[in-house]
Scaffold this active site. Structure first.
Site, PDB file in Angstrom:
ATOM      1  N   ASP A  34       0.854  -1.195   0.000  1.00 60.91           N
ATOM      2  CA  ASP A  34       0.000   0.000   0.000  1.00 60.91           C
ATOM      3  C   ASP A  34       0.883   1.237   0.000  1.00 60.91           C
ATOM      4  O   ASP A  34       1.895   1.297   0.709  1.00 60.91           O
ATOM      5  CB  ASP A  34      -0.927  -0.008   1.230  1.00 60.91           C
ATOM      6  CG  ASP A  34      -2.065   0.983   1.096  1.00 60.91           C
ATOM      7  OD1 ASP A  34      -3.221   0.526   0.972  1.00 60.91           O
ATOM      8  OD2 ASP A  34      -1.815   2.210   1.096  1.00 60.91           O
ATOM      9  N   ILE A  35       0.499   2.229  -0.771  1.00 57.65           N
ATOM     10  CA  ILE A  35       1.296   3.444  -0.913  1.00 57.65           C
ATOM     11  C   ILE A  35       1.281   4.298   0.366  1.00 57.65           C
ATOM     12  O   ILE A  35       2.193   5.096   0.589  1.00 57.65           O
ATOM     13  CB  ILE A  35       0.799   4.257  -2.138  1.00 57.65           C
ATOM     14  CG1 ILE A  35       1.901   5.150  -2.678  1.00 57.65           C
ATOM     15  CG2 ILE A  35      -0.461   5.028  -1.836  1.00 57.65           C
ATOM     16  CD1 ILE A  35       1.623   5.699  -4.069  1.00 57.65           C
ATOM     17  N   ASN A  57     -12.915  -3.341   1.872  1.00 54.59           N
ATOM     18  CA  ASN A  57     -13.977  -2.347   1.928  1.00 54.59           C
ATOM     19  C   ASN A  57     -14.826  -2.427   0.676  1.00 54.59           C
ATOM     20  O   ASN A  57     -14.300  -2.596  -0.429  1.00 54.59           O
ATOM     21  CB  ASN A  57     -13.368  -0.945   2.051  1.00 54.59           C
ATOM     22  CG  ASN A  57     -12.598  -0.772   3.340  1.00 54.59           C
ATOM     23  OD1 ASN A  57     -13.076  -1.147   4.405  1.00 54.59           O
ATOM     24  ND2 ASN A  57     -11.403  -0.217   3.256  1.00 54.59           N
ATOM     25  N   GLN A 115     -15.045   2.551   0.492  1.00 54.01           N
ATOM     26  CA  GLN A 115     -14.119   2.031  -0.514  1.00 54.01           C
ATOM     27  C   GLN A 115     -13.685   3.184  -1.417  1.00 54.01           C
ATOM     28  O   GLN A 115     -14.511   3.865  -2.013  1.00 54.01           O
ATOM     29  CB  GLN A 115     -14.812   0.945  -1.354  1.00 54.01           C
ATOM     30  CG  GLN A 115     -13.917   0.339  -2.429  1.00 54.01           C
ATOM     31  CD  GLN A 115     -14.638  -0.735  -3.245  1.00 54.01           C
ATOM     32  OE1 GLN A 115     -15.853  -0.919  -3.119  1.00 54.01           O
ATOM     33  NE2 GLN A 115     -13.905  -1.432  -4.087  1.00 54.01           N
ATOM     34  N   HIS A 138      -9.955  -5.264  -3.680  1.00 51.92           N
ATOM     35  CA  HIS A 138      -8.655  -5.448  -3.031  1.00 51.92           C
ATOM     36  C   HIS A 138      -8.895  -5.862  -1.598  1.00 51.92           C
ATOM     37  O   HIS A 138      -9.817  -5.372  -0.940  1.00 51.92           O
ATOM     38  CB  HIS A 138      -7.801  -4.180  -3.077  1.00 51.92           C
ATOM     39  CG  HIS A 138      -8.491  -2.941  -2.622  1.00 51.92           C
ATOM     40  ND1 HIS A 138      -9.434  -2.288  -3.395  1.00 51.92           N
ATOM     41  CD2 HIS A 138      -8.389  -2.229  -1.471  1.00 51.92           C
ATOM     42  CE1 HIS A 138      -9.871  -1.223  -2.744  1.00 51.92           C
ATOM     43  NE2 HIS A 138      -9.266  -1.169  -1.564  1.00 51.92           N
ATOM     44  N   HIS A 165      -6.964  -5.736   2.033  1.00 53.92           N
ATOM     45  CA  HIS A 165      -5.837  -5.189   2.774  1.00 53.92           C
ATOM     46  C   HIS A 165      -5.336  -6.290   3.697  1.00 53.92           C
ATOM     47  O   HIS A 165      -6.126  -6.926   4.400  1.00 53.92           O
ATOM     48  CB  HIS A 165      -6.276  -4.019   3.665  1.00 53.92           C
ATOM     49  CG  HIS A 165      -6.840  -2.842   2.936  1.00 53.92           C
ATOM     50  ND1 HIS A 165      -6.156  -1.656   2.789  1.00 53.92           N
ATOM     51  CD2 HIS A 165      -8.046  -2.650   2.337  1.00 53.92           C
ATOM     52  CE1 HIS A 165      -6.898  -0.788   2.125  1.00 53.92           C
ATOM     53  NE2 HIS A 165      -8.058  -1.353   1.848  1.00 53.92           N
TER      54      HIS A 165
END
Ligand code: AMP
Length: 128
Positions: A36-37, A98, A105, A111, A113
């Site tokens: 994750d960024i 989400n 979301q 996706h 997490h």
């Protein structure tokens, strides 16, 4: 049948097309995992299917068995490769996905997490 419309301009679609980079953890025939960024834990990885699915319920309804198996195994491999599995000495992890407005979301491509690396606390405040 699904009524979801998939937005091909979303950021994860762009990553899948190679238009923007990602910090890859794992790639399989039908799945991609990357960091994750904006990590919210010492370990924070996203796992996405390569197919055009908006969220988990869309995927469960519309994906092929091969995609579903591949995605589930990819999640397991990510946990293993990041050293998160409790049966292998890992501290554990939280996996969540989400969906829609209630789930807040942000990116409309499925996706999960996977977060870990510390004790994360309760997911939601306890109800009184
Ligand atoms: P969600 O709110 O569940 O849709 O989460 C979207 C997640 O995508 C957030 O945790 C973002 O930090 C993450 N994110 C957004 N853009 C990127 C990107 N280019 N590379 C990696 N993660 C991203």
């Amino acid at each position: 049948m699904t009524s979801y419309a998939y937005d091909t301009t979303n950021i994860f679609a762009r990553i899948l097309r190679g238009e923007i980079p990602c910090n890859k953890v794992l790639e399989t025939a039908h799945s991609l995992a990357f960091h994750d960024i904006a990590p919210q834990a010492p370990v924070h990885v996203l796992v996405i299917p390569k197919g055009a699915y908006v969220n988990a319920d869309h995927f469960a309804r519309a994906a092929s068995d091969a995609e579903i198996v591949d995605y589930t195994r990819a999640i397991g491999r990510v946990c293993e490769e990041l050293g998160l599995c409790p049966d292998q000495g890992g501290l554990g992890y939280r996996m969540l996905s989400n969906g829609g407005e209630a789930g807040v979301q942000e990116v409309p491509h499925l996706h999960v997490h996977i977060a870990g690396g510390r004790v994360l606390g309760r997911m939601l405040a306890q109800l009184q």
